[in-house]
Design a protein around this motif. Sequence first.
Motif, mmCIF file in Angstrom:
data_model
loop_
_atom_site.group_PDB
_atom_site.id
_atom_site.type_symbol
_atom_site.label_atom_id
_atom_site.label_comp_id
_atom_site.label_asym_id
_atom_site.label_seq_id
_atom_site.Cartn_x
_atom_site.Cartn_y
_atom_site.Cartn_z
ATOM 1 N N ASP A 105 0.635 -1.129 0.061
ATOM 2 C CA ASP A 105 -0.009 -0.394 0.468
ATOM 3 C C ASP A 105 1.064 1.477 -0.047
ATOM 4 O O ASP A 105 2.103 1.212 0.781
ATOM 5 C CB ASP A 105 -0.940 0.118 1.255
ATOM 6 N N ASP A 128 -7.609 5.222 -8.517
ATOM 7 C CA ASP A 128 -9.388 4.488 -9.048
ATOM 8 C C ASP A 128 -9.603 5.356 -8.293
ATOM 9 O O ASP A 128 -9.974 5.979 -7.236
ATOM 10 C CB ASP A 128 -8.983 3.012 -7.931
ATOM 11 N N TRP A 130 -13.827 5.531 -6.981
ATOM 12 C CA TRP A 130 -14.124 4.980 -6.345
ATOM 13 C C TRP A 130 -15.749 5.373 -6.357
ATOM 14 O O TRP A 130 -15.643 6.714 -4.792
ATOM 15 C CB TRP A 130 -13.533 5.340 -4.793
ATOM 16 N N HIS A 135 -17.640 5.616 -1.165
ATOM 17 C CA HIS A 135 -16.944 4.520 -0.643
ATOM 18 C C HIS A 135 -15.803 5.786 -0.957
ATOM 19 O O HIS A 135 -14.274 5.239 -1.033
ATOM 20 C CB HIS A 135 -16.270 3.908 -2.185
ATOM 21 N N HIS A 136 -15.803 6.897 -0.771
ATOM 22 C CA HIS A 136 -14.719 8.344 -0.688
ATOM 23 C C HIS A 136 -13.443 7.902 -0.343
ATOM 24 O O HIS A 136 -13.042 8.682 -0.552
ATOM 25 C CB HIS A 136 -16.036 9.672 -0.664
ATOM 26 N N LYS A 137 -13.669 7.822 1.010
ATOM 27 C CA LYS A 137 -12.740 7.766 1.870
ATOM 28 C C LYS A 137 -11.617 6.224 1.350
ATOM 29 O O LYS A 137 -10.580 6.795 2.039
ATOM 30 C CB LYS A 137 -13.695 7.790 3.278
ATOM 31 N N ARG A 138 -11.804 5.685 0.613
ATOM 32 C CA ARG A 138 -10.907 4.880 -0.137
ATOM 33 C C ARG A 138 -10.339 5.758 -1.043
ATOM 34 O O ARG A 138 -9.045 4.884 -1.193
ATOM 35 C CB ARG A 138 -11.384 3.751 -0.498
ATOM 36 N N ARG A 139 -10.659 6.646 -1.709
ATOM 37 C CA ARG A 139 -9.415 7.312 -2.733
ATOM 38 C C ARG A 139 -8.124 7.453 -1.910
ATOM 39 O O ARG A 139 -8.507 8.204 -0.789
ATOM 40 C CB ARG A 139 -10.468 8.766 -2.933
ATOM 41 N N GLN A 142 -5.785 12.600 0.285
ATOM 42 C CA GLN A 142 -6.919 12.479 0.535
ATOM 43 C C GLN A 142 -5.433 14.240 1.218
ATOM 44 O O GLN A 142 -4.428 13.536 0.576
ATOM 45 C CB GLN A 142 -6.446 12.276 1.319
#
Length: 223
Positions: A105, A128, A130, A135-139, A142
């Motif tokens: 990661d 990706d 998302w 699911h925006h927190k997976r972008r 940030q």
Amino acid sequence: MSIKPSRGKPLDVGAIGLGPDALPAMADTAAQSRFDFRAWWPEDRRELPYELEIGSGKGTFLVQQAQQMPDTNYLGIEYAGQFARYAADRLRRHNLNNVRMLAYDAAVFVEWFCPDASFRQVHIYFPDPWPKARHHKRRLIQTPLLRQLHRVLTPNGFVRIVTDHDDYYAWIEDHVAQVTDLFERQPFERPIGAGEGEVVGTNFERKYRREGRPFNALSLRKL
Ligand SMILES: C[S@@+](CC[C@H](N)C(=O)[O-])C[C@H]1O[C@@H](n2cnc3c(N)ncnc32)[C@H](O)[C@@H]1O
């Protein structure tokens, strides 16, 4: 995307492909965990400049760019293990001794393992999107990651981002607007490895170009 071993042969990542076992154990804090990843390259290459690609997919950008820039060391990070292995095998077959491909990661690598002022550029192409709000927190993009990228860039270093996704682009611009103390916008310059008429020339760019999708590209210079 499907992954097929080249001509039916098993993938061979050689010295290019690295997994989590190449990383030291995490210490109590991120600052204590950082280590000199330059040891992944042969000794005579360690003082050369470094660039990072986050989310390398099948490694197309690295194959093209690393051939054109033999005096730059490239680290690709891809957390989907089978893509990371596919990319490493492909880079090995091109005899690219300036590249290392880490299956991990990238956000964790940057925050926990990466020393300050490590990279001249960070490339993020077609992250990706998302699209669903939940699911925006997976972008990937940030504000904390942008702060970390600022830390790991060398003075005047660049973050370069391309996306086909309008909503994600608006999200990226909103997040960049929160770190105007860290970065200034610059015109996007195509990397040398991009082919005729391409923005960067990754697999996703080629696929989306055939579908006629427009792209947004953004360049940030470290202040
Ligand atoms: C849409 S694909 C784009 C691949 C490639 N850059 C291209 O343009 O063809 C996004 C890639 O980023 C990888 N990825 C997403 N988040 C990541 C992270 N935090 N660390 C490493 N890889 C990540 C995904 O596994 C996926 O292969």
